[in-house]
Design a protein around this motif. Sequence first.
Motif, mmCIF file in Angstrom:
data_model
loop_
_atom_site.group_PDB
_atom_site.id
_atom_site.type_symbol
_atom_site.label_atom_id
_atom_site.label_comp_id
_atom_site.label_asym_id
_atom_site.label_seq_id
_atom_site.Cartn_x
_atom_site.Cartn_y
_atom_site.Cartn_z
ATOM 1 N N GLU A 68 2.062 9.136 -6.232
ATOM 2 C CA GLU A 68 2.457 10.539 -6.058
ATOM 3 C C GLU A 68 3.562 10.920 -7.043
ATOM 4 N N LYS A 83 1.074 4.044 -2.974
ATOM 5 C CA LYS A 83 0.828 5.463 -2.687
ATOM 6 C C LYS A 83 2.001 6.316 -3.149
ATOM 7 N N ASP A 84 3.231 5.902 -2.824
ATOM 8 C CA ASP A 84 4.416 6.652 -3.231
ATOM 9 C C ASP A 84 4.565 6.682 -4.747
ATOM 10 N N GLU A 141 0.825 -1.211 0.000
ATOM 11 C CA GLU A 141 0.000 0.000 0.000
ATOM 12 C C GLU A 141 0.855 1.255 0.000
ATOM 13 N N LYS A 142 1.927 1.255 0.815
ATOM 14 C CA LYS A 142 2.816 2.420 0.857
ATOM 15 C C LYS A 142 3.523 2.599 -0.482
ATOM 16 N N SER A 169 -5.342 7.316 -10.039
ATOM 17 C CA SER A 169 -5.592 6.298 -9.008
ATOM 18 C C SER A 169 -5.000 4.972 -9.474
#
Length: 196
Positions: A94, A90-91, A86-87, A124
């Motif tokens: 971005e 997300k990174d 998940e991290k 997304s």
Amino acid sequence: MLQVLREWLIGICTAVFFITAVEIILPDNSLKKYAKFVLGLILITVFINPLIKVFDRNFDINTYTSNAIQSLDAKKTENEFQKYKEKNIKDTLEVFKLNLQTNCEKKLKEKYPDSNYKVQVDASYDDNNDKLVIKDIKVGVKDGSIERIKKIKIGDDSKTVDNGDKEINNEKSQAIKKYLGDELNVSKDVIQVYKI
């Protein structure tokens, strides 16, 4: 049967000797009560192990403990992997948005050098197809004129900011939409062009 009893007594004596040695070595602090608890569990296991074998010949406390630890480790590893995934997503998302914004601004400046551009990207991650999806691209176009003053509401509980940007729909905006749509291989419908 006598051999089993002999092994059981040797196991108990060994455990008691080990527990006594550990208790002597431990300093007198709060750790000692936790250590006594764990050592007591070990002693109980040594006592109960032969009794359990009477009811279940295939039972082995070492195998049972090993399987329990592996199960706990597997769950912990799975949870840690999910958090890492998940991290990472997300990174990556971005960085993808930032790179896409910078790239779009650069390409638009090269293609249409008479204006300046400010691009905002909303994207997304699609779990089903395992890919990043561009949801929205907002292109702010600033020609050589003076930038308009943005209206700000003060003292409102909603704390909204009305920047006054209106979508433009002229020949240049259509050209920008077509150019970015072709470059990024996205639908022109997700691209909005605003005057800033």
